[in-house]
Every structure is written in structure tokens, then in C-alpha cells.
Design a protein around this motif. Structure first.
Motif, mmCIF file in Angstrom:
data_model
loop_
_atom_site.group_PDB
_atom_site.id
_atom_site.type_symbol
_atom_site.label_atom_id
_atom_site.label_comp_id
_atom_site.label_asym_id
_atom_site.label_seq_id
_atom_site.Cartn_x
_atom_site.Cartn_y
_atom_site.Cartn_z
ATOM 1 N N MET A 87 35.998 -13.966 -35.241
ATOM 2 C CA MET A 87 34.941 -14.094 -34.231
ATOM 3 C C MET A 87 34.640 -15.564 -33.973
ATOM 4 O O MET A 87 33.740 -16.159 -34.568
ATOM 5 N N THR A 88 35.419 -16.149 -33.095
ATOM 6 C CA THR A 88 35.213 -17.519 -32.637
ATOM 7 C C THR A 88 35.285 -17.485 -31.114
ATOM 8 O O THR A 88 35.673 -16.476 -30.527
ATOM 9 N N GLY A 89 34.927 -18.571 -30.483
ATOM 10 C CA GLY A 89 35.038 -18.619 -29.032
ATOM 11 C C GLY A 89 33.803 -19.211 -28.390
ATOM 12 O O GLY A 89 33.048 -19.956 -29.018
ATOM 13 N N THR A 90 33.592 -18.847 -27.137
ATOM 14 C CA THR A 90 32.502 -19.412 -26.350
ATOM 15 C C THR A 90 31.321 -18.460 -26.302
ATOM 16 O O THR A 90 31.481 -17.275 -25.980
ATOM 17 N N PHE A 91 30.151 -18.990 -26.604
ATOM 18 C CA PHE A 91 28.914 -18.223 -26.507
ATOM 19 C C PHE A 91 28.534 -18.108 -25.039
ATOM 20 O O PHE A 91 28.592 -19.084 -24.293
ATOM 21 N N VAL A 92 28.140 -16.898 -24.620
ATOM 22 C CA VAL A 92 27.801 -16.634 -23.224
ATOM 23 C C VAL A 92 26.401 -16.019 -23.165
ATOM 24 O O VAL A 92 26.182 -14.913 -23.664
ATOM 25 N N TYR A 93 25.468 -16.756 -22.557
ATOM 26 C CA TYR A 93 24.116 -16.222 -22.361
ATOM 27 C C TYR A 93 24.138 -15.083 -21.355
ATOM 28 O O TYR A 93 24.976 -15.053 -20.447
ATOM 29 N N SER A 94 23.166 -14.192 -21.462
ATOM 30 C CA SER A 94 22.988 -13.161 -20.435
ATOM 31 C C SER A 94 22.548 -13.836 -19.135
ATOM 32 O O SER A 94 22.032 -14.960 -19.133
ATOM 33 N N ALA A 95 22.739 -13.144 -18.035
ATOM 34 C CA ALA A 95 22.390 -13.692 -16.720
ATOM 35 C C ALA A 95 20.914 -14.065 -16.634
ATOM 36 O O ALA A 95 20.546 -14.992 -15.898
ATOM 37 N N THR A 96 20.073 -13.401 -17.384
ATOM 38 C CA THR A 96 18.635 -13.678 -17.322
ATOM 39 C C THR A 96 18.326 -15.128 -17.685
ATOM 40 O O THR A 96 17.487 -15.763 -17.048
ATOM 41 N N PHE A 97 18.998 -15.662 -18.690
ATOM 42 C CA PHE A 97 18.767 -17.066 -19.073
ATOM 43 C C PHE A 97 19.158 -18.011 -17.941
ATOM 44 O O PHE A 97 18.467 -18.988 -17.671
ATOM 45 N N TRP A 98 20.272 -17.704 -17.277
ATOM 46 C CA TRP A 98 20.722 -18.548 -16.172
ATOM 47 C C TRP A 98 19.790 -18.410 -14.967
ATOM 48 O O TRP A 98 19.454 -19.399 -14.312
ATOM 49 N N ASP A 99 19.378 -17.179 -14.681
ATOM 50 C CA ASP A 99 18.484 -16.938 -13.545
ATOM 51 C C ASP A 99 17.175 -17.711 -13.676
ATOM 52 O O ASP A 99 16.578 -18.114 -12.684
ATOM 53 N N HIS A 100 16.726 -17.928 -14.904
ATOM 54 C CA HIS A 100 15.466 -18.634 -15.157
ATOM 55 C C HIS A 100 15.694 -20.103 -15.530
ATOM 56 O O HIS A 100 14.750 -20.792 -15.923
ATOM 57 N N ASP A 101 16.933 -20.565 -15.389
ATOM 58 C CA ASP A 101 17.293 -21.955 -15.677
ATOM 59 C C ASP A 101 16.818 -22.368 -17.076
ATOM 60 O O ASP A 101 16.220 -23.422 -17.268
ATOM 61 N N CYS A 102 17.096 -21.501 -18.044
ATOM 62 C CA CYS A 102 16.671 -21.735 -19.423
ATOM 63 C C CYS A 102 17.848 -21.968 -20.366
ATOM 64 O O CYS A 102 17.825 -21.563 -21.528
ATOM 65 N N VAL A 103 18.879 -22.627 -19.864
ATOM 66 C CA VAL A 103 20.034 -22.982 -20.694
ATOM 67 C C VAL A 103 20.145 -24.494 -20.703
ATOM 68 O O VAL A 103 20.238 -25.125 -19.655
ATOM 69 N N GLY A 104 20.105 -25.088 -21.891
ATOM 70 C CA GLY A 104 20.290 -26.529 -22.011
ATOM 71 C C GLY A 104 19.099 -27.338 -21.523
ATOM 72 O O GLY A 104 18.112 -26.800 -21.032
ATOM 73 N N LEU A 105 19.224 -28.631 -21.687
ATOM 74 C CA LEU A 105 18.175 -29.560 -21.298
ATOM 75 C C LEU A 105 18.422 -30.040 -19.874
ATOM 76 O O LEU A 105 19.552 -30.339 -19.507
ATOM 77 N N ARG A 106 17.381 -30.114 -19.109
ATOM 78 C CA ARG A 106 17.465 -30.667 -17.761
ATOM 79 C C ARG A 106 16.973 -32.098 -17.796
ATOM 80 O O ARG A 106 16.018 -32.429 -18.503
ATOM 81 N N GLU A 107 17.629 -32.947 -17.026
ATOM 82 C CA GLU A 107 17.152 -34.327 -16.895
ATOM 83 C C GLU A 107 15.855 -34.322 -16.087
ATOM 84 O O GLU A 107 15.689 -33.482 -15.200
ATOM 85 N N PRO A 108 14.951 -35.247 -16.388
ATOM 86 C CA PRO A 108 13.726 -35.311 -15.596
ATOM 87 C C PRO A 108 14.074 -35.593 -14.125
ATOM 88 O O PRO A 108 15.030 -36.308 -13.840
ATOM 89 N N PRO A 109 13.305 -34.990 -13.214
ATOM 90 C CA PRO A 109 13.604 -35.237 -11.803
ATOM 91 C C PRO A 109 13.395 -36.697 -11.436
ATOM 92 O O PRO A 109 12.514 -37.361 -11.963
ATOM 93 N N HIS A 110 14.251 -37.201 -10.546
ATOM 94 C CA HIS A 110 14.103 -38.570 -10.062
ATOM 95 C C HIS A 110 13.093 -38.576 -8.937
ATOM 96 O O HIS A 110 13.139 -37.739 -8.056
ATOM 97 N N VAL A 111 12.188 -39.520 -8.971
ATOM 98 C CA VAL A 111 11.185 -39.617 -7.889
ATOM 99 C C VAL A 111 11.422 -40.834 -7.043
ATOM 100 O O VAL A 111 12.077 -41.753 -7.382
#
Length: 182
Positions: A158-182
Motif C-alpha cells: 500500500m504505497t502511492g498517491t493520497f487522493v482527497y475526496s472531492a469535498t476537500f477540493w470543492d471547499h479549497d481545503c487542500v494545502g496552504l494558499r499564498e496570501p492574496p496580493h493586494v
């Protein structure tokens, strides 16, 4: 401290807990993720800790996948975890994690992944996932923050790539986002 399965009557208190624990706009994002995971994944394991008759902490484990060479493997993600700010550093989060991992182990779940502080989660048995042959689903996840714990049903293939459910992607809750540029 009693730990039990979250009930529908707890939903409002759990949402308030996440908004308080994560603060600002991010608390609302996390509360929205919790609502969506409840709706999108009826098998989600959602636990609450009570203290003095109030919800003191909450943890959620939900269905995700591991894209392994032999086949897809059903795994879980620990996300989110929150403890009321005035009750932190008293072992509530650790107790919730351990209770959840025990239940998942009994269900035959082989692996649990998360994004988080390695200093905190290593005490619960999590280790950097990359060190164990797993690939993260987003480049925005810091290597040391991408973690895994192997449970009894884990097998070495059991090795390979971890895949989040679509719900995490739909809510943009995967990884860190850079602060928005103003």
C-alpha cells in the motif's frame, strides 16, 4: 472526559467551535467543510469531547483514497480537529485522535492521512508520509506536514498517491494558499 459520536443536535455547537478555534474567515471555511463532509460522506467518523456539559473538542475522519499500484485503497483523512481555545493544551485533541484511530482500526482502515504540525501529530503516531512511500496530492502541502499513521490492516504494498475526496477540493481545503496580493 466523555468522547462520543457526534449527533445532529451537536452540529451548531461544532460549527461554533471550529469558527472559534480557527478564527477569522478560515473558521467559517472549516465549519463549511464539516457540514459538507457530513452531507457528502455518511460514513464519516465524527467525534466530540464533552467537558462541563459543553462540546470541548471535535475531530472528523472521512473517506479518501490511496492510488496504489495494485488498486485503489479506501483510506481516511483526519480533518479537521478543533478544541475550544480556552480548553487547549489539556489533552482533549490527543484523546479525540486516539479514540478515532481505535475505531478506524477496528473497522479495518489501513491508513489515516492528514496535513498538520508534525510536532503535534507525531505524539499520536503520525509520521511524514513521504518517508513511507506516499505522495501528496498537492504541491501546496509542506513535505513534513503531509503525515500518515499505519493501522493494523496496512500492508507493505500500500504505497502511492493520497487522493482527497472531492469535498476537500470543492471547499479549497487542500494545502496552504499564498496570501492574496493586494
Amino acid at each position: 472526559m466523555p468522547i462520543r459520536t457526534e449527533q445532529p443536535s451537536d452540529h451548531a455547537a461544532v460549527g461554533a467551535l471550529h469558527r472559534a478555534a480557527f478564527g477569522g474567515g478560515h473558521g467559517g471555511t472549516v465549519a463549511g467543510l464539516v457540514d459538507a463532509l457530513r452531507r457528502d460522506d455518511p460514513a464519516t467518523l465524527s467525534l466530540v469531547a464533552e467537558e462541563d456539559g459543553e462540546i470541548a473538542g471535535h475531530v472528523m475522519f472521512s473517506r479518501c483514497l490511496l492510488d496504489a499500484p495494485h488498486r485503489l485503497v479506501a483510506v481516511q483523512s483526519l480533518s479537521p480537529l478543533a478544541v475550544a481555545p480556552h480548553r487547549q493544551r489539556r489533552g482533549i485533541g490527543a484523546a479525540l485522535i486516539q479514540a478515532g484511530l481505535r475505531r478506524l482500526d477496528e473497522r479495518g482502515v489501513p491508513l489515516v492521512f492528514l496535513e498538520g504540525d508534525p510536532g503535534y501529530y507525531s505524539r499520536a503516531g503520525f509520521a511524514p508520509a513521504g518517508d513511507h512511500g506516499f505522495r501528496k496530492p498537492s504541491l501546496r502541502i509542506p513535505d513534513q506536514g503531509f503525515q500518515v499513521v499505519r493501522l493494523s490492516a496496512y500492508e507493505p504494498w500500500m504505497t502511492g498517491t493520497f487522493v482527497y475526496s472531492a469535498t476537500f477540493w470543492d471547499h479549497d481545503c487542500v494545502g496552504l494558499r499564498e496570501p492574496p496580493h493586494v
